[in-house]
Structures are given as structure tokens and as C-alpha cells.
Design an enzyme around this catalytic site. Structure first.
Site, PDB file in Angstrom:
ATOM      1  N   TRP A   1       0.871  -1.187   0.000  1.00 34.67           N
ATOM      2  CA  TRP A   1       0.000   0.000   0.000  1.00 34.67           C
ATOM      3  C   TRP A   1       0.907   1.236   0.000  1.00 34.67           C
ATOM      4  O   TRP A   1       1.768   1.355   0.885  1.00 34.67           O
ATOM      5  CB  TRP A   1      -0.843  -0.059   1.274  1.00 34.67           C
ATOM      6  CG  TRP A   1      -1.852   1.014   1.485  1.00 34.67           C
ATOM      7  CD1 TRP A   1      -2.798   1.455   0.596  1.00 34.67           C
ATOM      8  CD2 TRP A   1      -2.054   1.771   2.687  1.00 34.67           C
ATOM      9  NE1 TRP A   1      -3.572   2.424   1.174  1.00 34.67           N
ATOM     10  CE2 TRP A   1      -3.135   2.642   2.455  1.00 34.67           C
ATOM     11  CE3 TRP A   1      -1.429   1.795   3.933  1.00 34.67           C
ATOM     12  CZ2 TRP A   1      -3.606   3.526   3.423  1.00 34.67           C
ATOM     13  CZ3 TRP A   1      -1.904   2.672   4.897  1.00 34.67           C
ATOM     14  CH2 TRP A   1      -2.976   3.525   4.645  1.00 34.67           C
TER      15      TRP A   1
ATOM     16  N   ASP B   1      -0.665  -5.459   9.608  1.00 32.52           N
ATOM     17  CA  ASP B   1      -1.670  -4.498   9.141  1.00 32.52           C
ATOM     18  C   ASP B   1      -2.907  -5.325   8.780  1.00 32.52           C
ATOM     19  O   ASP B   1      -2.899  -6.082   7.810  1.00 32.52           O
ATOM     20  CB  ASP B   1      -1.125  -3.736   7.921  1.00 32.52           C
ATOM     21  CG  ASP B   1      -2.079  -2.637   7.469  1.00 32.52           C
ATOM     22  OD1 ASP B   1      -3.211  -2.577   7.987  1.00 32.52           O
ATOM     23  OD2 ASP B   1      -1.698  -1.850   6.584  1.00 32.52           O
TER      24      ASP B   1
ATOM     25  N   LYS C   1     -13.562  -1.185   6.455  1.00 33.65           N
ATOM     26  CA  LYS C   1     -14.104  -2.040   5.399  1.00 33.65           C
ATOM     27  C   LYS C   1     -15.157  -2.995   5.966  1.00 33.65           C
ATOM     28  O   LYS C   1     -16.252  -3.098   5.442  1.00 33.65           O
ATOM     29  CB  LYS C   1     -13.006  -2.868   4.730  1.00 33.65           C
ATOM     30  CG  LYS C   1     -11.659  -2.200   4.652  1.00 33.65           C
ATOM     31  CD  LYS C   1     -11.547  -1.157   3.576  1.00 33.65           C
ATOM     32  CE  LYS C   1     -10.287  -0.355   3.818  1.00 33.65           C
ATOM     33  NZ  LYS C   1      -9.785   0.442   2.777  1.00 33.65           N
TER      34      LYS C   1
END
Ligand code: LMR
Length: 401
Positions: free
Chosen positions: A133, A214, A249
Site C-alpha cells: 500500500w 496491518d 471495510k
């Protein structure tokens, strides 16, 4: 001179969120946003989950005071998050050697983690997967850490190269930090298998590395518990690590900024001490976290009926992403678009990395209004029955040439 000279030449737009701005400004009705990692349904809308609406109704009725939260957030939320990550009754939680702080989203958790580590002295080097990312690189660099990378994909770009990953990490020094994606690797959708997770954990112990997991997509891969398979490898008594959770999310609470940083230490006293330093990092950044989103998550996780409803909703989002993957692969194959698309079917989470050159990504956007990130990362959830044929035609055009 009032502003630093560098501030006077504009910085480039963010490689992900900047695309949303460009997308909004694009007048073409046929445009398709496959860039930012936000779940949308078949109508292209990010739903408010019914479990969230029900929890919010309860919270409005209770009308809780808006006084400051504790620096490390709501105690009930912190407990609920730990059980969600590790599973109810897990030894690391029951023993008290895992402690959590509420943070504004997963990005907030990562930044607090970085600041905590820098402010506590060592370590200064962080290893990121290549690719990762893009905000990882920016975030850890700006926190004052030196960024190094470990290879992630094999030459085909469709599979994990576990051997190369482990070989690179063998070159890390004691005290270095290694960022690992807990599930649904961003941007590849390719995760380590259990044996690789164990090998990474063994290496971390052997070399004295500090993993940061993460964990932004729990439940979007194979299931809420299945996506936490890394816990079995990492949560061992001789390994300390951090977990950065995001609930953007899986609760579709993007705008509420809900996340958590969990510190897992060898002993409860070490974890409690670390938490006092985490609290300094929080206080210096934003003082204490925002209340609403975490109250919603806590309400859902602690109410058996709401929780069951939410788990169904997560399963629904996961199933739609899976079927979108299959439809994309079928359509690319049926259209004869050159490339090895089959592996994308079995990958996990919102993202697939198509492996495109920058000029192909540019053409997708400029000629066809199809917005994708970096080397062709697409948000699979952004595909709909309406845009899939156009996306496949556009991919066919830019890849064939
Ligand atoms: C993404 O990768 O698109 C998401 O994690 C959203 C973000 O903040 O970049």
C-alpha cells in the site's frame, strides 16, 4: 519567508485518494472507479450496514455524554477488538499480554505504532513488502524510519515468492520492524499460507524482528476467523508484535475512522508499560480518539443478535467480491485478453493486481475512464454488471497494444 520553499511547489496528488478526486471531476457517464479500496454494491453505492443502523439507533436513544474519551479509547471497545482479532478466550488476551488502544482508522493505528517505536528509541528500519500500500512508505518515512523492502511476488506476478521473502528478511537486523498484511494483501490479494506464516514467525524470533500486522480486511478473504490464521503462527510466547486493525471495510464505517493498535508482549507488565508510551504518541497526535464509530463497533460486537447480523453482512460482502472475481476472470478469458488471469480467481479480498505498465494505466483512465491504481491494482468490489463489459473491453484494448 513565511512558508518553507518546498511547500510552494505543489506536491503530487495521493496515488489512491487523489484518483477519487480526478474520478469525481470526470464528466463521462461511462467512467468506472476501480481505484480506492471502498466496498460498493451492485448499484455502485457504499451501503450503511443494517447492523450499524440498528446500533446507531440504540446510541441515539442512549444519548451518551460527549466528554473526552480516555487517551486509549473506550475500554469495552478495546476488549471487543482483541477478541475479534485473536478469538474469544485466546491466551494472549486472557493473560493480559495483549493490550489495545482505539485509533482513528487503520492508518491512525499505523502512524501511532510508528511514532511509538520511534519515540521509544529503536528500531529505525522498517521492511515493507514490494509491492505494498503506497501510504505505508510515506507514513513510515515521515515518522522518521528508514524503509527497506522485501520481495513478495514471483516473476509471473501472480504468486507469492515465499523463498525470496524469507531470504530478504534473513538480511534484516535485530530490532528491525517488518510490516505484514494479515489478510487480503494490498495490492496483490495474495496471502502467505500457514507454513509461510510459521516460517516468518520463526525468522522473526531467530533474527529478533518486530512484526507489525496491518489487519484492514478481516472477514473479506475467507472469513472472520479464517483471515486471522496468522494469529496461530505469531501469537507465541517468545514473539512480540503489533497489530493495526481497521474497521473501515468490514463495518463499512470508512468516514467514522475506527481502528485499533494492539501491542502483544511476552508478559503483561511489558505490554502495560508499552501502552503508556503508545498513549504519549496518541496524546501528541490527536489527544484522544473520536467516539462515534468505536461506540457503534462495540455495540455490535457485544450484542449477540447484532453481531450475528453483522457477521452475515460481512459474509454477503465477501461473497459478492468472490463472485465479481470469478466474473472478471471469465470475462477476460472469454474476450481473449492476453494474460494469465486464472490465479486472480483464488486470490483474496478487494484487490487484484493486473500487472500493467504506467502508460496502460494512463490510457485506461484517459481513453476509457477506467480508474485503477499503480501497476493496475483494481478494486474488485467496484465491478458491476453494468461496468464489467466496458472494463474488459478497455483492458483488452490497452493490453493488446
Ligand atoms: C486503499 O488501499 O485503497 C484503501 O486502503 C484506502 C486508502 O486509504 O488508501
Amino acid at each position: 519567508m513565511p512558508l518553507p520553499a518546498r511547500a510552494l511547489s505543489p506536491a503530487p496528488p495521493d496515488p489512491i485518494l487523489g484518483l477519487s478526486e480526478a474520478f469525481r471531476a470526470d464528466p463521462r457517464p461511462s467512467k468506472a472507479n476501480l481505484a480506492v479500496g471502498v466496498y460498493v454494491d451492485e448499484t455502485g453505492t457504499t451501503p450503511v450496514l443494517p447492523s450499524v443502523q440498528a446500533a446507531e439507533r440504540q446510541l441515539v436513544d442512549a444519548n451518551p455524554s460527549r466528554t473526552y474519551l480516555p487517551i486509549d479509547g473506550r475500554p469495552g471497545y478495546r476488549d471487543a477488538v482483541r477478541s475479534l482479532v485473536f478469538g474469544a478466550g485466546h491466551e494472549a488476551v486472557a493473560s493480559g499480554r495483549a493490550v489495545s488502544a482505539q485509533t482513528p482508522g487503520g492508518t491512525g493505528a499505523l502512524r501511532v505504532a510508528a511514532d511509538f517505536l520511534v519515540q521509544a528509541g529503536n528500531p529505525r528500519t522498517v521492511w515493507l513488502s514490494q509491492p505494498t500500500w503506497p501510504n505505508h512508505t510515506q507514513l513510515f518515512t515521515l515518522a522518521g524510519m528508514e524503509v527497506r523492502t522485501y520481495p513478495y511476488l514471483d516473476a509471473s506476478g501472480r504468486h507469492l515468492d515465499a523463498g525470496a521473502l524469507l531470504a530478504a528478511l534473513r538480511g534484516a537486523s535485530a530490532g528491525d520492524v517488518v510490516v505484514l498484511h494479515g489478510s487480503c494483501h494490498n495490492p496483490t490479494g495474495i496471502d502467505p499460507d500457514p507454513a509461510t506464516w510459521r516460517a516468518i514467525a520463526d525468522l522473526a524470533v531467530e533474527r529478533g524482528l518486530l512484526p507489525i500486522v496491518d489487519f484492514a480486511y478481516q472477514g473479506f478473504g475467507d472469513g472472520l476467523r479464517e483471515d486471522a490464521a496468522w494469529v496461530d503462527a505469531l501469537a507465541r510466547p517468545d514473539l512480540e508484535f503489533l497489530v493495526c486493525s481497521s474497521f473501515s471495510k468490514n463495518f463499512a464505517l470508512y468516514a467514522e475512522r475506527v481502528g485499533a493498535l494492539t501491542v502483544v508482549a511476552r508478559e503483561p507488565a511489558r505490554a502495560e508499560s508499552a501502552l503508556t508510551h503508545v498513549k504519549i504518541a496518541i496524546r501528541a497526535n490527536y489527544s484522544n480518539p473520536p467516539a462515534h464509530g468505536a461506540a457503534v463497533v462495540e455495540t455490535i460486537l457485544c450484542d449477540p443478535q447484532l453481531r450475528a447480523r453483522w457477521e452475515d453482512e460481512v459474509a454477503g460482502m465477501r461473497a459478492r467480491i468472490r463472485s465479481n472475481r470469478a466474473e472478471l476472470v471469465d470475462a477476460l478469458q472469454a474476450a481473449g485478453v492476453p494474460g494469465d488471469w486464472e490465479p486472480l480467481r483464488g486470490q483474496r479480498g478487494m484487490f487484484a493486481l493486473l500487472g500493467l505498465r504506467p502508460e496502460q494505466v494512463g490510457r485506461l483512465r484517459e481513453e476509457f475512464g477506467v480508474y485503477v491504481v499503480g501497476a493496475g491494482r483494481i478494486n474488485v468490489a467496484g465491478l458491476t454488471r453494468a461496468n464489467l463489459p466496458r472494463v474488459v473491453d478497455a483492458l483488452g484494448a490497452v493490453i493488446a497494444s
